[in-house]
Design a protein around this motif. Structure first.
Motif, mmCIF file in Angstrom:
data_model
loop_
_atom_site.group_PDB
_atom_site.id
_atom_site.type_symbol
_atom_site.label_atom_id
_atom_site.label_comp_id
_atom_site.label_asym_id
_atom_site.label_seq_id
_atom_site.Cartn_x
_atom_site.Cartn_y
_atom_site.Cartn_z
ATOM 1 N N GLY A 50 7.432 8.475 -11.389
ATOM 2 C CA GLY A 50 8.533 8.260 -10.452
ATOM 3 C C GLY A 50 8.473 9.108 -9.205
ATOM 4 N N GLU A 51 7.845 10.299 -9.293
ATOM 5 C CA GLU A 51 7.821 11.185 -8.129
ATOM 6 C C GLU A 51 6.715 10.825 -7.142
ATOM 7 O OE1 GLU A 51 5.107 13.263 -11.117
ATOM 8 O OE2 GLU A 51 6.857 11.941 -11.110
ATOM 9 N N LEU A 52 5.814 9.929 -7.540
ATOM 10 C CA LEU A 52 4.733 9.533 -6.631
ATOM 11 C C LEU A 52 5.289 8.708 -5.476
ATOM 12 C CD1 LEU A 52 1.857 8.475 -9.072
ATOM 13 C CD2 LEU A 52 2.162 10.653 -7.916
ATOM 14 N N PRO A 53 4.833 8.957 -4.246
ATOM 15 C CA PRO A 53 5.293 8.161 -3.102
ATOM 16 C C PRO A 53 5.063 6.667 -3.291
ATOM 17 C CG PRO A 53 4.083 10.088 -2.349
ATOM 18 C CD PRO A 53 3.928 10.036 -3.844
ATOM 19 N N ILE A 54 4.016 6.322 -4.041
ATOM 20 C CA ILE A 54 3.685 4.910 -4.248
ATOM 21 C C ILE A 54 4.813 4.160 -4.961
ATOM 22 C CG2 ILE A 54 2.565 5.056 -6.534
ATOM 23 C CD1 ILE A 54 0.313 3.342 -5.354
ATOM 24 N N MET A 55 5.626 4.886 -5.751
ATOM 25 C CA MET A 55 6.735 4.240 -6.459
ATOM 26 C C MET A 55 7.788 3.723 -5.488
ATOM 27 S SD MET A 55 6.194 3.999 -9.635
ATOM 28 C CE MET A 55 7.848 3.574 -10.173
ATOM 29 N N ASN A 98 -8.948 0.417 -5.732
ATOM 30 C CA ASN A 98 -8.177 0.653 -4.501
ATOM 31 C C ASN A 98 -6.902 -0.175 -4.392
ATOM 32 O OD1 ASN A 98 -8.117 2.352 -2.268
ATOM 33 N ND2 ASN A 98 -8.785 0.747 -0.880
ATOM 34 N N ASP A 99 -6.391 -0.640 -5.515
ATOM 35 C CA ASP A 99 -5.093 -1.325 -5.522
ATOM 36 C C ASP A 99 -4.149 -0.481 -6.373
ATOM 37 O OD1 ASP A 99 -2.948 -2.982 -5.456
ATOM 38 O OD2 ASP A 99 -3.897 -4.675 -6.475
ATOM 39 N N HIS A 100 -3.735 0.638 -5.815
ATOM 40 C CA HIS A 100 -2.980 1.616 -6.583
ATOM 41 C C HIS A 100 -1.574 1.147 -6.922
ATOM 42 C CE1 HIS A 100 -5.861 4.556 -4.386
ATOM 43 N NE2 HIS A 100 -6.453 3.967 -5.400
ATOM 44 N N VAL A 101 -1.013 0.293 -6.075
ATOM 45 C CA VAL A 101 0.308 -0.263 -6.368
ATOM 46 C C VAL A 101 0.256 -1.089 -7.653
ATOM 47 C CG1 VAL A 101 2.106 -1.868 -5.603
ATOM 48 C CG2 VAL A 101 1.101 -0.261 -3.977
ATOM 49 N N SER A 102 -0.759 -1.949 -7.763
ATOM 50 C CA SER A 102 -0.892 -2.788 -8.964
ATOM 51 C C SER A 102 -1.177 -1.941 -10.200
ATOM 52 C CB SER A 102 -2.002 -3.828 -8.776
ATOM 53 O OG SER A 102 -1.649 -4.745 -7.773
#
Length: 199
Positions: free
Chosen positions: A130-135, A90-94
């Motif tokens: 790059g297209e993922l909102p998380i980026m 659950n740490d998708h940014v990392s």
């Protein structure tokens, strides 16, 4: 076939949830069942995967998590269950940052992911997220001014405490920048956040 289910969570199991929609209970495998609340109306984003001997629904609490799941499925050697295990932290940014940075060591911490598979994840996905909102969140974080240990005494105390617990300098350097982006109340809060990142 399905995009999402709007219904009531009637069962939470360590590996799946049951979503009741119009009197029908859907068995949905999820990365973290306990992120959902029992007996509450919920929207669960789903992906149906049909194989020769199996039809299964995989569920996600957010569209972004589903998109990341689909990206992981595109990696050679990664199946649905492996992809869910990766998302369970659950740490998708990392996770995305590790892929961008070719951090093989970080990726091998996930269950069932060896060095070869971690390298394949980087090979197949680096530069393709790059297209993922998380980026956008990652790019914003990179642009934010980061407090150093010199001007954040609670963080400095927390790093010192974590070192006393046996964590290496290399491990602590990896989490220091992430912790520095959080304006937490005291060293105890930084220690708690640091332990979650380390584990």
């Amino acid at each position: 076939m399905y995009e999402y289910l709007n219904g009531i969570i009637t069962l939470i199991d360590p590996t799946y949830i049951v979503v009741e929609v119009g009197g029908v209970g859907y068995h949905v495998q999820v990365a973290n069942p306990y992120a959902f609340t029992l007996e509450q109306p919920t929207r669960v984003y789903v992906e149906q995967i049909v194989r020769e001997n199996e039809q299964a629904l995989y569920g996600f609490s957010a569209q972004q998590e589903k998109q990341l799941f689909l990206k992981l499925l595109a990696v050679s050697g990664i199946g649905p269950k492996s992809a869910l295990a990766i998302l369970a932290r659950n740490d998708h940014v990392s996770l995305v940052q590790a892929i961008q940075d070719q951090d093989i060591t970080y990726l091998t911490k996930f269950p069932g992911i060896g060095k070869k598979t971690a390298q394949q994840i980087v090979l197949d996905l680096q530069g393709k997220l790059g297209e993922l909102p998380i980026m956008q969140e990652i790019n914003v974080n990179l642009a934010l001014p980061v407090k150093t240990l010199a001007d954040n005494q609670p963080l400095a105390d927390a790093i010192e405490a974590l070192a006393a617990l046996g964590y290496t300098t290399k491990q602590l350097q990896k989490i220091e920048k992430t912790l520095a982006q959080d304006d937490l109340a005291d060293s105890a809060a930084y220690i708690s956040a640091g332990l979650k990142l380390l584990n």
